[in-house]
Design a protein around this motif. Sequence first.
Motif, PDB file in Angstrom:
ATOM      1  N   ALA B 255       0.832  -1.213   0.000  1.00 17.10           N
ATOM      2  CA  ALA B 255       0.000   0.000   0.000  1.00 17.10           C
ATOM      3  C   ALA B 255       0.862   1.257   0.000  1.00 17.10           C
ATOM      4  O   ALA B 255       0.603   2.200  -0.756  1.00 17.10           O
ATOM      5  N   LEU B 256       1.907   1.266   0.840  1.00 15.80           N
ATOM      6  CA  LEU B 256       2.763   2.455   0.891  1.00 15.80           C
ATOM      7  C   LEU B 256       3.538   2.600  -0.410  1.00 15.80           C
ATOM      8  O   LEU B 256       3.781   3.721  -0.881  1.00 15.80           O
ATOM      9  N   GLY B 257       3.919   1.465  -1.013  1.00 13.37           N
ATOM     10  CA  GLY B 257       4.611   1.510  -2.299  1.00 13.37           C
ATOM     11  C   GLY B 257       3.717   2.106  -3.370  1.00 13.37           C
ATOM     12  O   GLY B 257       4.126   2.992  -4.135  1.00 13.37           O
ATOM     13  N   ALA B 258       2.469   1.635  -3.415  1.00 10.29           N
ATOM     14  CA  ALA B 258       1.525   2.149  -4.413  1.00 10.29           C
ATOM     15  C   ALA B 258       1.276   3.640  -4.185  1.00 10.29           C
ATOM     16  O   ALA B 258       1.244   4.434  -5.134  1.00 10.29           O
ATOM     17  N   ALA B 259       1.121   4.025  -2.905  1.00 11.95           N
ATOM     18  CA  ALA B 259       0.887   5.435  -2.594  1.00 11.95           C
ATOM     19  C   ALA B 259       2.083   6.283  -3.015  1.00 11.95           C
ATOM     20  O   ALA B 259       1.922   7.364  -3.589  1.00 11.95           O
ATOM     21  N   GLY B 260       3.286   5.765  -2.767  1.00 11.51           N
ATOM     22  CA  GLY B 260       4.498   6.491  -3.163  1.00 11.51           C
ATOM     23  C   GLY B 260       4.555   6.672  -4.666  1.00 11.51           C
ATOM     24  O   GLY B 260       4.818   7.769  -5.175  1.00 11.51           O
ATOM     25  N   LEU B 261       4.259   5.586  -5.384  1.00 14.27           N
ATOM     26  CA  LEU B 261       4.249   5.648  -6.847  1.00 14.27           C
ATOM     27  C   LEU B 261       3.216   6.673  -7.324  1.00 14.27           C
ATOM     28  O   LEU B 261       3.478   7.483  -8.223  1.00 14.27           O
ATOM     29  N   GLY B 262       2.043   6.642  -6.684  1.00 15.56           N
ATOM     30  CA  GLY B 262       0.988   7.591  -7.037  1.00 15.56           C
ATOM     31  C   GLY B 262       1.446   9.025  -6.838  1.00 15.56           C
ATOM     32  O   GLY B 262       1.227   9.890  -7.691  1.00 15.56           O
ATOM     33  N   LEU B 263       2.099   9.286  -5.712  1.00 17.50           N
ATOM     34  CA  LEU B 263       2.555  10.656  -5.420  1.00 17.50           C
ATOM     35  C   LEU B 263       3.599  11.115  -6.429  1.00 17.50           C
ATOM     36  O   LEU B 263       3.587  12.260  -6.886  1.00 17.50           O
ATOM     37  N   VAL B 264       4.501  10.195  -6.790  1.00 18.53           N
ATOM     38  CA  VAL B 264       5.550  10.555  -7.749  1.00 18.53           C
ATOM     39  C   VAL B 264       4.950  10.809  -9.128  1.00 18.53           C
ATOM     40  O   VAL B 264       5.333  11.743  -9.831  1.00 18.53           O
ATOM     41  N   TRP B 265       3.981   9.988  -9.500  1.00 18.95           N
ATOM     42  CA  TRP B 265       3.457  10.018 -10.868  1.00 18.95           C
ATOM     43  C   TRP B 265       2.438  11.151 -11.059  1.00 18.95           C
ATOM     44  O   TRP B 265       2.473  11.882 -12.044  1.00 18.95           O
ATOM     45  N   VAL B 266       1.534  11.303 -10.079  1.00 24.34           N
ATOM     46  CA  VAL B 266       0.474  12.316 -10.230  1.00 24.34           C
ATOM     47  C   VAL B 266       1.004  13.720  -9.901  1.00 24.34           C
ATOM     48  O   VAL B 266       0.533  14.708 -10.440  1.00 24.34           O
ATOM     49  N   ARG B 267       2.005  13.797  -9.011  1.00 24.53           N
ATOM     50  CA  ARG B 267       2.575  15.067  -8.571  1.00 24.53           C
ATOM     51  C   ARG B 267       1.498  16.062  -8.131  1.00 24.53           C
ATOM     52  O   ARG B 267       1.381  17.160  -8.703  1.00 24.53           O
ATOM     53  N   PRO B 268       0.699  15.695  -7.119  1.00 24.53           N
ATOM     54  CA  PRO B 268      -0.349  16.618  -6.664  1.00 24.53           C
ATOM     55  C   PRO B 268       0.245  17.683  -5.747  1.00 24.53           C
ATOM     56  O   PRO B 268       1.420  17.600  -5.401  1.00 24.53           O
TER      57      PRO B 268
END
Lengths: 151, 429
Positions: B255-268
Amino acid sequence: MLVRKYMKTHVYSIHATQTIAEAARLFVDKHIGALPVIDQDNRLLGIVYDFNLIEIGMPDFTRLLSHFEFLHDLGALEMTNPDAAELHRPVAAIMHPAVTVDETDSILLAAALLHKNSLNDLPVVDNQNRLVGIVSHVDISTAIMKDWLNE
Amino acid sequence: MIVQILAMLLFLLCLGIILLGKSHRTVVAWVGAVLMVILGKLFGVYDETRAIASIDFNTLGLLLGMMVLMALFEPTGFIEFLAIWVAKLSRGRPVRLLVLLGTVTTIASMFLDNVTTVVLIAPVTILICELVGLNPMLFLVAEAVLSNTGGASTLVGDPPNVLVASAAGFTFLDFLVYSMPIIFFCWIAALWILGRFTRKDMGRKARKESSLEALNPREVLREPLAARKVLLVTGLAVLIFLFEEKLGMRPALVALGAAGLGLVWVRPDLDETLKRIPWDILLFFTGLFALIGGLEAVGVMEIAAGWIKGLANLPVVVAGVLMLWITALLSAVVDNIPITIAIIPVLESLGRMGMDTQPLWWALVLGAGLGGNGTIIGATANVVVSSLSEKTRTPITSVYWMKRGFPVMLVTCAVATIVYVIGFTWVFR
């Protein structure tokens, strides 16, 4: 530059016990956007803006959704006209506490208050909280800009 | 003996305050945990080190990771997009609209928590109902109910499931194998009965269908690119959850890996994203783990186990059905999180006495998930839709909920009982 100098002293106002329908009549006939609410001694109790009345007939979703720009055609969504009982409630039921200025306040203060509260008109009161005038954002901003142009 | 009694009293006091709603549960768990550590230190049986060791960081990591994904997903407008899209498909026919909106709600609540799901879909439902000239009350009740139902089917769907998974050692896959099939039948039953109510209240006719035609779902999707990215990342996380045992990965890492990937990719905007995370739930769980760790350290569990020895003699399926209904009736009147917290130590004690508690844990999940549908205060999602409806011309009352929500609870619990008995007698044995 004091508010007193730029305010309109002929103010349309309404008594707290008068109805929403009577308020609507004044808005329509006088073509105004704000109506100070007063008691029998001319003391300011609150204010109703035109959009406080419009709100009564607004669809519910406008209060709940933060985005509805996609509704280009509201044609199908006719406004639900308020019924007679709604229109005969006293204006006191929908009035808001007024943001006011004193007649001896600076117009810069009035401009800042209008901007901060996203309003178009400010009722002006004396030190007894009696309604003595009203200033609009146009009255104030043109007064300030005239000063820039040394007119 | 004194310390056991004091620890037990402290736990019951905390539970009581949470149940009565006198104080925010996060504050109660926080103060309760501190008092438990002080009590343990006074008697030399529990301390800070052991309190920190009893915090299940795997569960916290899993929750935080899923919350970040949720926070990235919320502003994209994807749920609203789906709602408008299915509303157009329904052509304004009430039953069809209810089934389609209900399906969107259920699927969303399998991955999002129930409250987030209804907060996103309820306002757009009110919009759709106003456009086609229908009363939104039944749709809102249906969405809360179906969101609670869908939430019971996955590990990440509802906080009680996370608690049970942490206590019983269940994986994401376990939920898909045991909980989801049972919930599927309950969901069909819920849709069926809600559909009947819709037909009775609103008839079958299409209303002002034309008003839906002007809508373009694509315009509702505010951030299509971000939506696509978050959906891909979430899909990837779910895929890895399925194989977490084979890959030797803990859910928190996934879950933390997916969240990290999301943060890097979406750049909110990070501040905005972090503001949308329900920190109170994370803090509540942290305090709760430390509080329950104290109970275990002072040996309260053994005493409690003595009281309920009788249960261990029941056939496990009978005990399970009993557990399902008791949990359901309790969580109809109070929030399901404190109910789950109160029952977890009981089941752990039974497990220590050698009883096969696995079916009982599933009964707890089902009861906690479905019971909340019974009353207007039974689940947070119910409270949220009814407070939203108070801003409309047709507010939902508790009497209305009794007429429309309570029957759904009875029917779904009955269906769950039947499928549960069949499942744990023949299929899952």
